[in-house]
Design a protein around this motif. Structure first.
Motif: not given
Ligand code: PXL
Length: 272
Positions: A60-61, A64-65, A67
């Motif tokens: 997920e992280i 997120s980075q 995107k």
């Protein structure tokens, strides 16, 4: 109009000792005049003797980075290093497709210079089936190439005879070969029928930590500037030879030290 500055995105692991991984990538891109963005996949605790521990970030992280940067800035080239597990590999594939990323160089990081195993079998399968086919160039050394592709400097014809299973170019790095004076790197390209050979003097140094990361991010930097694969590989190999040679008096730690990424800048800015 030509852009004034080019941008590379590196997707890789962090090396606390600063010689490999994300740190090597950012230093390399910066030394070559390219703006570097970084998405971290894992944090390693290590020094010049080896890896002490590693913590994988959540998919997920990582997403997120990716995107966050890609919604704002489009890289001219992408370098991919340590992908610690299959979930992160799949997430990176999805993002590459979603954002249509181009000029992708993958350094298949299976082991560190000091021998630490970074990649499990399941991860390697996803890399082979899903991530590698999205790349322009993969840069294995001899052990990685035989493990991943069953290719070695003596059986490269299987690349040219089976182009449908190799939808990417391969730079087979010869540093692990047994000639102690010369190194021959072989560039296998889809649109050719024989390899392009880059033979160069072996640099005799123990400051070799992070050479794979450094070479692949140098290639990505030259691709980002608009050079083709052959010219980018040639320039990156020549630049890395200088960084290795200049690493001799740039020794940190008592194990495998770093190459000198900033040899040019040090000469230019040295205070009198
Ligand atoms: O050189 C392979 C490599 C890649 N990525 C990270 C590393 C290393 C080697 O130590 O630490 C983060």
């Amino acid at each position: 109009m030509d852009k004034k500055y080019n941008v590379v995105l590196t997707i890789a692991g962090s090396d606390s000792s600063g010689g490999a991984g994300i740190q090597a990538d950012i230093k390399t891109c910066s030394a070559l005049g390219v703006y570097a963005m970084s998405v971290i996949t894992a944090v390693t605790a290590q020094n010049t003797h080896g890896v002490v521990s590693i913590e994988e970030l959540s998919p997920e992280i990582v997403i997120s980075q990716l995107k966050a940067v890609l919604d704002d800035i489009t890289p001219d080239a992408v370098k991919i290093g340590m992908i610690p597990n299959a979930s992160i590999a799949r997430a990176v594939c999805d993002i590459i497709k979603e954002y249509g990323l181009k000029n992708i160089v993958i350094d298949p990081v299976l082991k560190s210079t000091s021998g630490f195993e970074f990649s499990l079998k399941e991860t390697r399968e996803v890399l082979k089936s899903s991530l590698f086919p999205l790349a322009s160039l993969i840069t294995p050394n001899i052990p990685e190439s035989s493990q991943l592709f069953d290719l070695s400097p003596t059986n490269i014809t299987s690349y040219f005879d089976n182009k449908e299973i190799f939808p990417f170019d391969i730079l087979l790095k010869g540093g692990h070969g047994d000639d102690c004076n010369m190194v021959t790197d072989l560039l296998l390209m889809r649109n050719q029928n024989k390899p392009v050979c880059f033979s160069h003097q072996r640099v005799n140094t123990s400051n070799t930590h992070g050479t794979g990361c450094t070479l692949s991010s140098a290639i990505a930097s030259f691709l980002a500037m608009g050079f083709d694969i052959e010219k980018s590989v040639d320039s990156a190999i020549r630049w890395l030879s200088c960084a290795l040679a200049e690493g001799a008096d740039y020794s940190f730690g008592s194990g495998y030290g770093p190459v000198n990424h900033i040899f040019k800048q040090i000469k230019q800015w040295k205070l009198k």
